[in-house]
Every structure is written in C-alpha cells, then in structure tokens.
Scaffold this active site. Structure first.
Site, mmCIF file in Angstrom:
data_model
loop_
_atom_site.group_PDB
_atom_site.id
_atom_site.type_symbol
_atom_site.label_atom_id
_atom_site.label_comp_id
_atom_site.label_asym_id
_atom_site.label_seq_id
_atom_site.Cartn_x
_atom_site.Cartn_y
_atom_site.Cartn_z
ATOM 1 N N ASP A 290 -8.093 -23.543 -62.324
ATOM 2 C CA ASP A 290 -9.514 -23.937 -62.368
ATOM 3 C C ASP A 290 -10.203 -23.372 -63.610
ATOM 4 O O ASP A 290 -11.087 -24.013 -64.179
ATOM 5 C CB ASP A 290 -10.234 -23.408 -61.123
ATOM 6 C CG ASP A 290 -9.742 -24.094 -59.858
ATOM 7 O OD1 ASP A 290 -9.548 -25.319 -59.904
ATOM 8 O OD2 ASP A 290 -9.531 -23.404 -58.851
ATOM 9 N N GLY A 291 -9.771 -22.189 -64.019
ATOM 10 C CA GLY A 291 -10.380 -21.559 -65.192
ATOM 11 C C GLY A 291 -10.200 -22.410 -66.443
ATOM 12 O O GLY A 291 -11.077 -22.422 -67.320
ATOM 13 N N ASN A 369 -19.411 -24.302 -62.570
ATOM 14 C CA ASN A 369 -19.374 -23.607 -61.278
ATOM 15 C C ASN A 369 -20.749 -23.043 -60.903
ATOM 16 O O ASN A 369 -21.370 -23.513 -59.981
ATOM 17 C CB ASN A 369 -18.389 -22.436 -61.316
ATOM 18 C CG ASN A 369 -17.005 -22.836 -60.826
ATOM 19 O OD1 ASN A 369 -16.812 -23.950 -60.354
ATOM 20 N ND2 ASN A 369 -16.044 -21.935 -60.948
ATOM 21 N N ASP A 399 -27.381 -7.300 -54.261
ATOM 22 C CA ASP A 399 -26.532 -7.206 -55.462
ATOM 23 C C ASP A 399 -26.831 -8.320 -56.450
ATOM 24 O O ASP A 399 -26.473 -8.229 -57.618
ATOM 25 C CB ASP A 399 -25.053 -7.256 -55.069
ATOM 26 C CG ASP A 399 -24.554 -5.891 -54.616
ATOM 27 O OD1 ASP A 399 -25.370 -4.943 -54.623
ATOM 28 O OD2 ASP A 399 -23.370 -5.772 -54.262
HETATM 29 N N1 LIG Z 1 -15.757 -12.789 -55.589
HETATM 30 C C1 LIG Z 1 -15.360 -13.928 -56.099
HETATM 31 O O1 LIG Z 1 -14.844 -14.811 -55.433
HETATM 32 C C2 LIG Z 1 -15.555 -14.182 -57.543
HETATM 33 C C3 LIG Z 1 -15.985 -13.169 -58.386
HETATM 34 C C4 LIG Z 1 -16.175 -13.463 -59.732
HETATM 35 C C5 LIG Z 1 -15.942 -14.748 -60.214
HETATM 36 N N2 LIG Z 1 -15.495 -15.689 -59.363
HETATM 37 C C6 LIG Z 1 -15.299 -17.067 -59.801
HETATM 38 O O2 LIG Z 1 -14.438 -17.159 -60.889
HETATM 39 C C7 LIG Z 1 -14.916 -18.213 -61.681
HETATM 40 C C8 LIG Z 1 -14.304 -18.136 -63.025
HETATM 41 O O3 LIG Z 1 -12.971 -18.541 -62.880
HETATM 42 P P1 LIG Z 1 -11.875 -18.155 -63.931
HETATM 43 O O4 LIG Z 1 -10.624 -18.859 -63.549
HETATM 44 O O5 LIG Z 1 -12.412 -18.325 -65.286
HETATM 45 O O6 LIG Z 1 -11.737 -16.634 -63.686
HETATM 46 P P2 LIG Z 1 -10.542 -15.866 -62.969
HETATM 47 O O7 LIG Z 1 -9.303 -16.039 -63.731
HETATM 48 O O8 LIG Z 1 -11.040 -14.496 -62.692
HETATM 49 O O9 LIG Z 1 -10.379 -16.665 -61.603
HETATM 50 C C9 LIG Z 1 -11.249 -16.560 -60.508
HETATM 51 C C10 LIG Z 1 -10.721 -17.386 -59.343
HETATM 52 O O10 LIG Z 1 -11.704 -18.329 -58.990
HETATM 53 C C11 LIG Z 1 -11.077 -19.564 -58.775
HETATM 54 N N3 LIG Z 1 -11.985 -20.636 -59.038
HETATM 55 C C12 LIG Z 1 -12.583 -20.965 -60.184
HETATM 56 N N4 LIG Z 1 -13.341 -22.052 -60.020
HETATM 57 C C13 LIG Z 1 -13.219 -22.426 -58.735
HETATM 58 C C14 LIG Z 1 -13.753 -23.467 -57.957
HETATM 59 N N5 LIG Z 1 -14.599 -24.339 -58.465
HETATM 60 N N6 LIG Z 1 -13.400 -23.563 -56.655
HETATM 61 C C15 LIG Z 1 -12.560 -22.657 -56.135
HETATM 62 N N7 LIG Z 1 -12.027 -21.649 -56.816
HETATM 63 C C16 LIG Z 1 -12.346 -21.518 -58.100
HETATM 64 C C17 LIG Z 1 -9.923 -19.588 -59.741
HETATM 65 O O11 LIG Z 1 -8.947 -20.505 -59.289
HETATM 66 C C18 LIG Z 1 -9.462 -18.170 -59.678
HETATM 67 O O12 LIG Z 1 -8.536 -17.988 -58.661
HETATM 68 C C19 LIG Z 1 -16.380 -18.056 -61.658
HETATM 69 O O13 LIG Z 1 -17.048 -19.250 -61.988
HETATM 70 C C20 LIG Z 1 -16.614 -17.613 -60.243
HETATM 71 O O14 LIG Z 1 -16.909 -18.704 -59.395
HETATM 72 C C21 LIG Z 1 -15.309 -15.436 -58.059
HETATM 73 N N1 LIG Z 2 -7.762 -22.728 -73.541
HETATM 74 C C1 LIG Z 2 -8.220 -21.560 -73.156
HETATM 75 N N2 LIG Z 2 -8.660 -20.653 -74.035
HETATM 76 C C2 LIG Z 2 -9.132 -19.456 -73.649
HETATM 77 N N3 LIG Z 2 -9.202 -19.067 -72.391
HETATM 78 C C3 LIG Z 2 -8.782 -19.922 -71.452
HETATM 79 C C4 LIG Z 2 -8.276 -21.201 -71.781
HETATM 80 N N4 LIG Z 2 -7.919 -21.833 -70.639
HETATM 81 C C5 LIG Z 2 -8.202 -20.973 -69.651
HETATM 82 N N5 LIG Z 2 -8.719 -19.830 -70.132
HETATM 83 C C6 LIG Z 2 -9.125 -18.666 -69.354
HETATM 84 O O1 LIG Z 2 -7.980 -18.119 -68.770
HETATM 85 C C7 LIG Z 2 -8.299 -17.615 -67.492
HETATM 86 C C8 LIG Z 2 -7.263 -18.068 -66.481
HETATM 87 O O2 LIG Z 2 -7.179 -19.448 -66.484
HETATM 88 P P1 LIG Z 2 -6.842 -20.263 -65.186
HETATM 89 O O3 LIG Z 2 -7.829 -19.964 -64.123
HETATM 90 O O4 LIG Z 2 -6.732 -21.670 -65.596
HETATM 91 O O5 LIG Z 2 -5.434 -19.747 -64.816
HETATM 92 P P2 LIG Z 2 -5.011 -18.877 -63.582
HETATM 93 O O6 LIG Z 2 -5.821 -17.637 -63.548
HETATM 94 O O7 LIG Z 2 -3.527 -18.720 -63.684
HETATM 95 O O8 LIG Z 2 -5.337 -19.838 -62.400
HETATM 96 P P3 LIG Z 2 -5.597 -19.385 -60.917
HETATM 97 O O9 LIG Z 2 -6.869 -18.614 -60.967
HETATM 98 O O10 LIG Z 2 -5.708 -20.659 -60.151
HETATM 99 O O11 LIG Z 2 -4.434 -18.556 -60.529
HETATM 100 C C9 LIG Z 2 -9.683 -18.110 -67.183
HETATM 101 O O12 LIG Z 2 -10.577 -17.045 -67.245
HETATM 102 C C10 LIG Z 2 -10.019 -19.090 -68.236
HETATM 103 O O13 LIG Z 2 -11.358 -19.053 -68.646
#
Ligand SMILES: NC(=O)c1ccc[n+]([C@@H]2O[C@H](COP(=O)([O-])OP(=O)(O)OC[C@H]3O[C@@H](n4cnc5c(N)ncnc54)[C@H](O)[C@@H]3O)[C@@H](O)[C@H]2O)c1
Ligand SMILES: Nc1ncnc2c1ncn2[C@@H]1O[C@H](COP(=O)(O)OP(=O)(O)OP(=O)(O)O)[C@@H](O)[C@H]1O
Length: 526
Positions: A290-291, A369, A399
């Site tokens: 999703d990131g 998001n 918080d």
């Molecule tokens: N306590 C929490 O659950 C918490 C805390 C901080 C941030 N987040 C979420 O992480 C997001 C950033 O994601 P990232 O991947 O860049 O960071 P990250 O790598 O820290 O991943 C955070 C997790 O959130 C999940 N996630 C992201 N978007 C989602 C969605 N629309 N629906 C369900 N799950 C989702 C990702 O799959 C990942 O497992 C933020 O937008 C925020 O929503 C969650």
């Molecule tokens: N092209 C990119 N350049 C820089 N950062 C990226 C890029 N693609 C993803 N990221 C960052 O890398 C992080 C992890 O990406 P992503 O959530 O896609 O993978 P993941 O953590 O393995 O997935 P999941 O959370 O489902 O396990 C996210 O914070 C996202 O913002």
C-alpha cells in the site's frame, strides 16, 4: 345446474333473458347487485324451488365479480389520466427551468416572468385559486405551486383539503459552484414530495479510446523480489506490447546495472518534469505494498493516470493484483475496459498564524489515506479546536486526530477505532487518537465540507501534522490545518470490482469477523 333443467321450465328461459338485459343495464350504473336482488324478490325467487334460489345466488356472485372488474377498469383509467397530467406538468416545468432564470440576486420573477420585489408577490395564492394553471403561467410554463397542488380535485376540496388549500411551495437549490444542475437528478417534485431518483451506476468502467503506449513503473525500494519482477515486466511490456517505459532514476540505474538492453527505459531529471508526468503517461504500475500506491499518488499533485497496483507487500488493501499473473492482468488492462475505483484524496493547507494571507500562494498537500495531527514528541495532551465549515465541532484533547479518506479508513483510522468504509463512499472520517474522554465517538462527515483544525493560542504544546504518514510539519499555537476533498482522485484498477476487491482485502488482510462456526448440536428453539 344444467341447461336441460332450465329448458324444462319455459318461464325460466324467459327469466334468464330478462335477467341478462337487466344485468347489462345495472352494470353500467354499478348497481348490478341491487338490481338482481330486487328482480328476484319481486318476480321469481320467493317461494319457488331450490334450483331457482341456487341460480339467483350464482347470478349475484357473477354480478359482484363484474362490478369489481368495472370499478377496477374505471379507477385504472382515472389513474392513468392523472399520471399523464402529472407528467405533462413535470415536463413543462423542466422546460421552463431550462429557458427561464429563477430568482436572481437582483430580485424574483413571477410565474409570468415579470420581476417582483419579494417572494410573496409571486403567483399569490389568490391568483392561483382563481386562475387555472394555463392562465397563471401562460406560455412560460408552470410554477412549483402547480406541481405542489397536484392531486387536488374538486371532490378532494370537499374533504379535509378544503380547509388547508394546498401545501406550502418550496424550491431546493444547492450551494455548489456552477449551476448545481447535476444535483437536480436526485430529487423530484412529484406531488411536492422529495424523493431520491434511481441511483447512478455502481461500478465505474474505463474504456481506452486509443491504445495505451506509455507506462510508468514505480517500485518499492530495497527489495530483490521487486527488482527481479520489474526487470522481467519491463522486458515483456517492451517486447510483447511495444510499450514505452518510464521509471524513477534509481530504478533505471538498477536496470542498467543488470543489462544495457534497458537503455530504452526513460526517466526524469528534475521535479519540474515530474509535475508534467500526467500529460505523458497512460498507465502507472506499482510493485510493492500500500505504501507504494501512496508513493505513486504523492507524485501526482494534480490529475492521476489509472494505477494498476501489484501486490508485493505483506497486506495490500489497495493492491488487488497478484504479481505471478502479471502478463494476463496487464494484457487485459491494456485492451480494456477496466473496472476502476475512484479513490478520493484530501487537499490540506497548513496556515501559519503569522502568514494567514499566504494561503492563496501555498500548494496544497494531497493525501490518499489521511492527515494526522498528533502531539509528536510533546508529552502534553493535544488541544485541537475543530471546525466543520463555519460550525464548531469539538475540541480534541488526547493524542491527536486523524482526518481520513474512505480509502484510508482501513489504515491508521481503523487502528484508532474508526469505521471501515467502502472506498467509493464519498465521505471524510474524523477519528480521534486516544481521546481523554468517555464519549468521543468517531464521525463520518459528507465529502463537501471543509475542516479546520486549529492549535489554540493557550495550548501547552505544539502539534504535528503528517500526511500519509510522511512529511511531518510542526503546528505552533495559532497555526491551523485546513482540509477538504481534492478535485483529483486516484483511479485504481480493480481485479474484480470495487466491492469484491474491498471485501476481499478486509477478509484476507484483517481476517475480518473470522470466528469458528457454532456447532450444529446443542440447545435449539422448539
Ligand atoms: N497505528 C497504525 O495503524 C498506523 C500508524 C502510523 C501509520 N499508519 C498508516 O501507515 C500509512 C503509511 O503507510 P506506509 O506503507 O507508507 O508506511 P508503513 O510502511 O509504515 O506501513 C504501514 C502499514 O499501513 C498499511 N496501510 C497503508 N495504507 C493502508 C490502507 N489504505 N488500508 C490499509 N492498510 C494500509 C500498510 O500496508 C502497512 O502495513 C499511513 O497513511 C497510516 O495510515 C498506521
Ligand atoms: N518508489 C518509492 N520510493 C520511495 N519510497 C517508497 C517507494 N515505494 C514505496 N516507498 C515507501 O516504502 C515503504 C514501504 O512500502 P510498501 O508499503 O509498499 O511496502 P511494504 O512495507 O513491504 O508493504 P506492507 O506494508 O504491505 O508490508 C513505504 O513507506 C513507502 O512510502
């Protein structure tokens, strides 16, 4: 009773023909039963044999049935005439609305198109009571009074309606930019009642009008699986589909390290080129979780091309495509049509207390998001004053606060106790983080509102805003964050359709409502 028995009695044959002619007449006046009864009482039935009694009963039943049929026909005819009349009224009104300007800021127009000073002058009740609709509105059509009076007949006026001549008329209008014409589709003035119209189409479908030629591939960094898949996909798209490929500078270097074959792959050199990407790219492919979808969305500060998200992460609420079958999926997507989910984004402005007039020049930050306002490293309770348009909502003491899209409802907002909402629902989630209150339930607000979150001047600490979990910005006392729905959604391709993909993601990603089924044996209702 047989015909033979009747034939044996000459008088009966006679009686039958008299009865038949009597019946025809009586049916036309809806008095058939009465006539049949009187006829038999006078001339035939009394004291005659059992057959005659039986015959008279049968005729009564027939007369009753015929009367019901005749009544049914008459009421159906009247109803059809009524519907036709209403249709004509509605049609005339629609035509009138198209051609005529309704109350303008300079004044109001009466039903003859003449300008008047106030609303009460328009088509006064007296003039309506005296005039027929054609006289009242003439060639300009009808005014809403006519529609609202709909259904009132002379016979009605003898009843309770006569004391309350007609319902008060009203008009609905929407305060959106432009004419708001599209909103008119959802209400009808049928008999002055507000009713919703047929829902619009459920699943959005994208059909290519010319062949897609340029694909941007965005990948999660530091993943060997992703790097291998990316190289394979680029090769397949180029060789099999004659597609031009654009990637990030980092990815191009990685590909060239592997082989000089990838020399054709394009990239950009500066941010200015990124801002023009949407004009060149037909499709975006993401390889990650999703990131990576959030990352892709953040690259487009305006319109976003369709995104095909392949799942190479652990969860994947927005990544319905399995990477193993990428050839089949991409083949189908490049041909089209594609089912898509239009994921709304929020546009956020940070307004500094010292620079309130600079709002115009500041670029909004777009989130797919959510935007989070929390206490950051501060150990004090956040104190955030929240407004929805011009109404005070509440003061968040805890918080922090999450303002989320419906796509983000399964992310941080969910963890803070917010509802999960189908991504196609147009709403904004207002979810507190650890509120120090027993009664602070999360809200879902309509998509058209503007939210303002302000750090009060007497706040003990600073607050921090973060956007899709990134770019933290400090908010000092007096600073505010203003947030509303952005005009550029992120269209993501569906594997099946919006609803199936959403439900699958919460079942597989969260094991939503997974419980062992109750056993068949045990106590049961008798
Ligand atoms: N306590 C929490 O659950 C918490 C805390 C901080 C941030 N987040 C979420 O992480 C997001 C950033 O994601 P990232 O991947 O860049 O960071 P990250 O790598 O820290 O991943 C955070 C997790 O959130 C999940 N996630 C992201 N978007 C989602 C969605 N629309 N629906 C369900 N799950 C989702 C990702 O799959 C990942 O497992 C933020 O937008 C925020 O929503 C969650
Ligand atoms: N092209 C990119 N350049 C820089 N950062 C990226 C890029 N693609 C993803 N990221 C960052 O890398 C992080 C992890 O990406 P992503 O959530 O896609 O993978 P993941 O953590 O393995 O997935 P999941 O959370 O489902 O396990 C996210 O914070 C996202 O913002």
């Amino acid at each position: 009773m047989s015909h033979q028995e009747f034939d044996s009695e000459g008088t009966l044959n006679n009686t039958r023909s008299q009865l038949a002619s009597g019946l025809t007449e009586s049916l036309s006046t809806f008095d058939s039963e009465k006539v049949v009864q009187e006829y038999f009482q006078q001339s035939v039935v009394k004291g005659v044999d059992d057959h005659l009694v039986e015959f008279s009963e049968a005729l009564r039943t027939v007369a009753k049935a015929l009367r019901r049929v005749a009544e049914g026909k008459a009421s159906a005819k009247a109803e059809a005439a009524e519907w036709k009349r209403k249709y004509e009224l509605e049609r005339t009104r629609n035509l009138q609305q198209e051609h005529k300007k309704l109350p303008s800021p300079e004044g109001y127009y009466d039903c003859r198109g003449k300008k008047t000073e106030n609303l009460t002058d328009q088509c006064s009740l007296e003039s309506l009571a005296n005039d027929k609709s054609e006289k009242c509105c003439g060639r300009d059509g009808i005014c809403s009074h006519e529609v609202l009076r709909d259904g009132e007949t002379d016979s009605d006026s003898k009843m309770i309606h006569s004391r309350m001549r007609r319902k008060a008329s009203f008009r609905l209008s929407w305060g959106c930019n432009g004419s708001g014409q599209h909103k008119h589709d959802i209400v009808s003035f049928e008999r002055g009642n507000i009713t919703t119209a047929v829902r619009s189409s459920k699943q959005i479908s994208l059909r290519w009008e010319s062949q897609p030629q340029v694909v941007l591939i965005l990948t999660k960094p530091n993943s060997t699986t992703v790097r291998i898949l990316c190289a394979e996909m680029v090769r397949w798209l180029k060789d099999q589909k004659k597609i031009n490929i654009i990637v990030e500078p980092r990815v191009r270097s990685e590909l060239l390290t592997e082989s000089s074959y990838f020399n054709f792959v394009q990239t950009w050199e500066d941010d200015k080129e990124i801002s023009l990407l949407h004009t060149k790219i037909d499709l975006v492919v993401t390889l990650g979780g999703d990131g990576t979808v959030l990352w892709a969305a953040s690259m487009f500060k305006g319109p976003v091309p369709p995104v095909v998200p392949f799942s190479l992460g652990s969860l994947g609420f927005m990544t319905p495509f399995h990477s193993e079958n990428y050839r089949e999926y991409l083949d189908a997507i490049l041909r089209g049509p594609i089912s898509i989910t239009l994921r709304h984004r929020l546009q956020c402005f940070v307004i500094r207390d010292g620079a309130k007039d600079e709002l115009e020049t500041e670029e909004p930050i777009l989130v797919l998001n959510e935007v989070t306002i929390d206490r950051g490293i501060s150990s004090y309770l956040t104190n955030l004053e929240c407004y929805c348009d011009s109404s005070f909502v509440t003061c968040v003491q805890g918080d922090g606060l999450i303002i989320s899209t419906t796509s983000g409802s399964t992310a941080y907002s969910l963890a803070a106790g917010g509802s999960m909402v189908h991504p196609q629902v147009p709403g904004i989630l207002f979810t507190p983080i650890c509120p120090h209150s027993l009664s602070f339930r999360p809200l879902i607000l309509p998509e058209h509102v503007t939210l303002r979150v302000q750090v009060p001047f007497n706040s003990r600490g600073h607050a921090w805003a973060s956007f899709d979990g990134k770019d933290r910005k400090q908010l000092a006392a007096g600073d505010a964050l203003v947030c509303s729905m952005a005009p550029w959604p992120v269209p993501t391709a569906c594997q099946v359709d919006s609803t199936t993909d959403f439900l699958r993601s919460i079942h597989e990603g969260l094991h939503w409502n997974l419980r062992k089924p109750q056993l068949f044996d045990g106590p049961r209702e008798s």
